[in-house]
Design an enzyme around this catalytic site. Structure first.
Site, PDB file in Angstrom:
ATOM      1  N   LYS A  17      -2.031  -2.897  -4.170  1.00 28.07           N
ATOM      2  CA  LYS A  17      -1.295  -4.091  -3.731  1.00 28.07           C
ATOM      3  C   LYS A  17      -1.617  -4.449  -2.280  1.00 28.07           C
ATOM      4  CE  LYS A  17       2.985  -2.759  -4.429  1.00 28.07           C
ATOM      5  NZ  LYS A  17       2.944  -1.441  -5.022  1.00 28.07           N
ATOM      6  N   ARG A  92      11.921  -5.498  -5.459  1.00 30.94           N
ATOM      7  CA  ARG A  92      11.706  -4.173  -6.031  1.00 30.94           C
ATOM      8  C   ARG A  92      12.711  -3.859  -7.136  1.00 30.94           C
ATOM      9  NH1 ARG A  92       7.945  -1.549  -2.452  1.00 30.94           N
ATOM     10  NH2 ARG A  92       8.084   0.693  -2.573  1.00 30.94           N
ATOM     11  N   ARG A 126      -5.360   8.521  -0.597  1.00 34.87           N
ATOM     12  CA  ARG A 126      -5.114   7.387   0.308  1.00 34.87           C
ATOM     13  C   ARG A 126      -4.859   7.876   1.742  1.00 34.87           C
ATOM     14  NH1 ARG A 126      -0.869   2.641  -0.974  1.00 34.87           N
ATOM     15  NH2 ARG A 126       0.802   4.152  -0.691  1.00 34.87           N
ATOM     16  N   ARG A 159       0.445   9.389   4.311  1.00 32.58           N
ATOM     17  CA  ARG A 159       1.867   9.070   4.488  1.00 32.58           C
ATOM     18  C   ARG A 159       2.724  10.150   3.846  1.00 32.58           C
ATOM     19  NH1 ARG A 159       1.961   3.005   2.266  1.00 32.58           N
ATOM     20  NH2 ARG A 159       3.697   3.930   1.151  1.00 32.58           N
ATOM     21  N   ARG A 170       8.882   8.036  -6.726  1.00 36.87           N
ATOM     22  CA  ARG A 170       8.607   6.600  -6.601  1.00 36.87           C
ATOM     23  C   ARG A 170       8.149   6.006  -7.930  1.00 36.87           C
ATOM     24  NH1 ARG A 170       4.472   6.705  -1.993  1.00 36.87           N
ATOM     25  NH2 ARG A 170       4.586   4.468  -1.868  1.00 36.87           N
TER      26      ARG A 170
END
Ligand code: AMP
Length: 213
Positions: A17, A92, A126, A159, A170
């Site tokens: 995204k 969300r 990532r 992160r 999540r």
């Protein structure tokens, strides 16, 4: 006059995204509003909001709706968003959708389709720049120099919420809440579904094809 384009990007974490938002922003000359980025900035600046959000975010939980809705609506009133915008990470859940649709509305919801397994793999690789927030992936979008941001020279980090326990949490929240939003925009005929597992450029081209040049 550029055409009005109010877009939100959907898909589980790691579906690309953020990357697609940046590319679409350039192509259509639109500002991106990423709620995740807003919160990370507040955390970095150690504001009251940042302190409150940091604990929730590190555990992979959502920041309360009243706070998030207030930030987004407040921000979207700024002149730079008046010709359209790209939302990343908002709405969300159904409460956030309700507030957004009552106040502003979307033209398109873009859904990047990707499996949970692919998400786990991607997030583990990532990296984000601790200084400017640029996103990399050590497998398919590496920085030129290991652990160093191409743009600002900042240090690249994983992160906290990209760590395995937070990812699982999540994904669970994503499936429970975000998918209702997808159903809503599907019924309204405002959904654009794209296979998010392809190459970044290919995914981008498919989205542009559907949005119009
Ligand atoms: P993201 O970068 O979009 O994955 O967001 C990182 C974290 O920020 C999420 O795991 C949430 O804790 C928080 N966050 C981002 N967007 C929202 C939102 N729309 N509502 C509530 N919390 C959010």
């Amino acid at each position: 006059m550029p055409k009005m384009l109010r877009i939100a990007l959907f898909g589980p974490q790691g579906s690309g995204k953020g990357t697609q938002a940046e590319m679409l922003a350039k192509k259509y000359n639109l500002p991106v509003l990423s709620t995740g980025e807003v919160f990370r900035k507040e955390i970095k600046e150690q504001t009251e909001l940042g302190k409150m959000a940091s604990d929730l975010i590190n555990r992979g939980q959502l920041v309360p709706d009243e706070i998030t809705n207030g930030i987004v609506l407040g921000e979207l009133r700024a002149p730079k968003y008046q010709n359209g915008f790209i939302l990343d990470g908002y709405p969300r859940n159904m409460n956030q959708l309700d507030i957004l649709e009552k106040n502003i509305g979307l033209d398109w919801a873009i859904l990047l389709l990707i499996s949970d397994e692919e998400v786990q793999e991607r997030l583990a690789s990532r990296r984000v720049c601790s200084s400017c927030g640029a996103i990399y992936n050590i497998i398919n979008k590496p920085s030129k120099k290991e652990e160093v941001c191409d743009i600002c020279g900042g240090k690249l980090i994983t992160r906290d919420d990209d760590k395995p326990e937070a990812i699982a949490k999540r994904l669970q929240i994503y499936h429970r809440e975000t998918e209702q939003i997808i159903n809503y925009y599907t019924e309204k005929g405002k959904i654009i579904k794209v296979d998010g597992a392809g190459l970044i450029e290919e995914v981008f081209e498919k989205i542009v094809e559907k949005l119009g040049k």
